[in-house]
Design a protein around this motif. Structure first.
Motif, PDB file in Angstrom:
ATOM      1  N   ARG B   3       0.842  -1.176   0.000  1.00 28.30           N
ATOM      2  CA  ARG B   3       0.000   0.000   0.000  1.00 28.30           C
ATOM      3  C   ARG B   3       0.890   1.242   0.000  1.00 28.30           C
ATOM      4  NH1 ARG B   3      -5.512  -0.933   1.245  1.00 28.30           N
ATOM      5  NH2 ARG B   3      -5.148  -3.154   1.209  1.00 28.30           N
TER       6      ARG B   3
ATOM      7  N   THR D  40      -3.194  -5.386  -9.837  1.00 24.93           N
ATOM      8  CA  THR D  40      -4.177  -4.751 -10.708  1.00 24.93           C
ATOM      9  C   THR D  40      -5.480  -4.511  -9.958  1.00 24.93           C
ATOM     10  OG1 THR D  40      -3.284  -5.772 -12.703  1.00 24.93           O
ATOM     11  CG2 THR D  40      -5.567  -5.035 -12.790  1.00 24.93           C
ATOM     12  N   THR D  41      -5.996  -3.308 -10.062  1.00 30.71           N
ATOM     13  CA  THR D  41      -7.266  -3.011  -9.415  1.00 30.71           C
ATOM     14  C   THR D  41      -8.355  -2.858 -10.463  1.00 30.71           C
ATOM     15  OG1 THR D  41      -7.066  -0.619  -9.526  1.00 30.71           O
ATOM     16  CG2 THR D  41      -6.017  -1.715  -7.653  1.00 30.71           C
ATOM     17  N   ASN D  43     -10.113  -0.476 -10.785  1.00 26.14           N
ATOM     18  CA  ASN D  43      -9.970   0.881 -11.281  1.00 26.14           C
ATOM     19  C   ASN D  43      -8.990   0.943 -12.456  1.00 26.14           C
ATOM     20  OD1 ASN D  43     -11.046   3.443 -10.828  1.00 26.14           O
ATOM     21  ND2 ASN D  43      -9.063   4.146 -10.061  1.00 26.14           N
ATOM     22  N   ASP D  44      -7.918   0.183 -12.357  1.00 30.18           N
ATOM     23  CA  ASP D  44      -6.960   0.121 -13.468  1.00 30.18           C
ATOM     24  C   ASP D  44      -7.678  -0.359 -14.728  1.00 30.18           C
ATOM     25  OD1 ASP D  44      -4.824   0.869 -11.875  1.00 30.18           O
ATOM     26  OD2 ASP D  44      -4.357  -1.192 -11.297  1.00 30.18           O
ATOM     27  N   LYS D  63     -12.951  -9.311 -10.362  1.00 34.31           N
ATOM     28  CA  LYS D  63     -11.603  -9.494 -10.865  1.00 34.31           C
ATOM     29  C   LYS D  63     -11.330 -10.970 -11.137  1.00 34.31           C
ATOM     30  CE  LYS D  63      -7.595  -8.426  -8.568  1.00 34.31           C
ATOM     31  NZ  LYS D  63      -6.641  -7.626  -7.751  1.00 34.31           N
TER      32      LYS D  63
END
Lengths: 203, 203, 203, 203
Positions: B3, D40-41, D43-44, D63
């Motif tokens: 984070r 990887t989120t 959001n990405d 995901k």
DNA sequence: GATGAATGAGCTTTCATTCAT
DNA sequence: AATGAATGAAAGCTCATTCAT
């Protein structure tokens, strides 16, 4: 590279406007009864009704509007159950409490639904309109009661107090019964709470 | 993966664990009373308490845990109000109903909070544990009642029915009163519903 | 109104710095092995070690640093297992593959931990330093192999290819075995993959 | 209660369901390859695809579901590459190892993605279903191998051991090659590891 | 050294509602 | 009338890390 095709859509039955409207209402009722108003999503109703999201919004103004439409029927059903054949004070009072019990034990999920909406109505503006009805039930009893007071047939109580004495026990019992905490034969329960209501308010 | 490192922060008043804990509970109570449990967000509590999200979760497991902590107090307060000086059936029954009225009229918002949670408990699993207590109130009365039944001092009723006769009117009245639909002097109301409870169940 | 007191804290045993450091490492290893590096939180380590968050950060620079400290030991253990008594090409090659198998079957969780970190190292910069070691294991074999090539004792293969032929099967087998997909007696497995390694690379 | 009504929005290019679905999958693949699955989120993916969060969830369950959809393609590609024209033991075994090499060197990022997910699958429950396939690859080879054993064409090895001898070197080599630690001409590598596989298991 | 409260950006996910087609 | 893709704010919650005490 080939990818799994988007999931096949099952062909939808063509309904007329009114039929579609009804099927949405039915599905919404089913969902609300089964999982509660809050836990029900538009998506649940969509799946249960076979309608599309757009269709639901074409016929109704949203989740709240669906609930309102259903509540009116529910309240009417409850009202019908509570009508006594006689108009004597004793008959009217007893029928009011007994009717609530009968209706509630016959429609336990509907009772729970109403109870949920009643609670929400305290803070949710969208249910403000129907709040009074949900809390106090049918108002006709209120009118009758005033007359009985004047005729000295019942105690001289403000309506909220009288309402509480007449409906409170029945309402409380339904809360226990519809959540599996009580089970008396419906008939006996109706009698019991009908009698108690009359004893509580008779002059 | 890792984070992002914490950025520079504005220094916040340092409280001891207990102080912070209390401030969070107080803020949560305020929010729940003001806008209802469901409508209250963690963010609301964060703003009202001055704590950070993380702090709230440091002390409590979430919104539900906060509600539970507060409910325990509420139930305790109600319990305290309902204790009678005498142990005669009449005194116990009257004190039970009158105590609920007194407590509820003194803590109208807390009553509404309890009523809301009680309704939610029907469907929300997180409140399943406390559901019985909220629906039935303190269980000590239940025990006493069984003894009274054996001593033939009260009607031979299953506890759910007796509970409904004793607490139902009071509960119903509080619902009206705490939503602005009724207002009798607290003392008179306590007497009225205490007497009615006794009349309803005495042998 | 009285609220539930904050949960009592169990008095903590006083340890010396080194003891504390060790206990943290042990706890971290236990957590990493049990639930994997990613799934392990500092909080898990805190609970398992009995140390406080601050203590952990006093001794280590974070989760990554803890993993690195443990990995060095792990790699050393693996290295130790792979040493052969003889220096002949056949003995060295066989001991390398057999040693990996022996070590991995003796330390299945440690193997899984290393495998996890190795994978993460591909994208996580914090493990970039150790990535080579994790992928290729001890480098001494690489040096020996060059000599064997010059002596025409083994095939003339670039080291990555040789590495793959020597360690690949063993590594693959450990992946199956440590996830419950294979189970041969350790001794037989070590022999099997030792022999295969030699057959694959011998001149 | 009710979510705030949607605000006015900037119009977005309207795609058909399938186009949008594809664009999300493509973006997800790109992100996973670039920064790894874990890092990887959503959001990405949102930013890379031009879709909105809601859209992504409209088409995929999260995901994990995106990864699964991509993995199916990957496994299919690998499978296709490994088919031999002949059915002789030698051809099948060689094609298996060589096919993995060919596919992996052609799709290095996809291989890395698979390798990452395979490792995660050990601890991540969401990938438990696909774990076997990822670890062991296509199962058809396993079936063929049993037949070869019966025909005494290959060594009598339990499948996990045989799998390790056949695929282990290739897999290991791909790990080195796809992280920049090795580079042999693809053709030579396929031949090398195909031959080695056959030598390792032939009777 | 040791403590543990505090941090807060960032995560995944939900869902009532809109609107181009 | 019907469709369902698209919206996007907002929710609950996590957790590596910091730092006043």
């Amino acid at each position: 590279m080939a990818r799994a095709a988007a999931k096949k859509v099952k062909p939808r039955k063509r309904l007329t406007g009114d039929e579609r409207r009804e099927s949405i209402l039915d599905a919404a009722l089913g969902c609300f009864l089964e999982k509660g108003y809050i836990a029900t999503t538009i998506n649940d109703i969509r799946e249960a009704s076979g309608a599309t999201t757009g269709s639901i919004y074409h016929f109704f103004d949203g989740k709240g509007a669906l609930a309102m439409a259903l509540l009116e029927d529910a309240v009417a059903g409850w009202s019908g159950e509570s009508t006594s054949t006689s108009e004597t004070p004793e008959a009217v009072v007893k029928a009011s409490a007994a009717g609530l019990i009968s209706w509630g034990l016959k429609n336990p999920e509907l009772f729970r639904f109403m109870d949920e909406i009643r609670t929400l109505a305290v803070t949710a503006p969208e249910f403000a309109d129907i709040a009074d009805t949900l809390v106090e039930g049918q108002s006709s009893v209120s009118t009758s009661f005033s007359k009985f007071v004047k005729a000295k047939k019942v105690k001289d109580l403000p309506w909220p107090a009288a309402h509480s004495l007449i409906f409170g026990p029945a309402y409380n019992y339904l809360r226990l019964a519809t959540t599996g905490r009580a089970r008396i034969a419906a008939k006996r329960a109706a009698e019991l709470f009908g009698d108690a209501a009359w004893v509580a308010v008779k002059a």
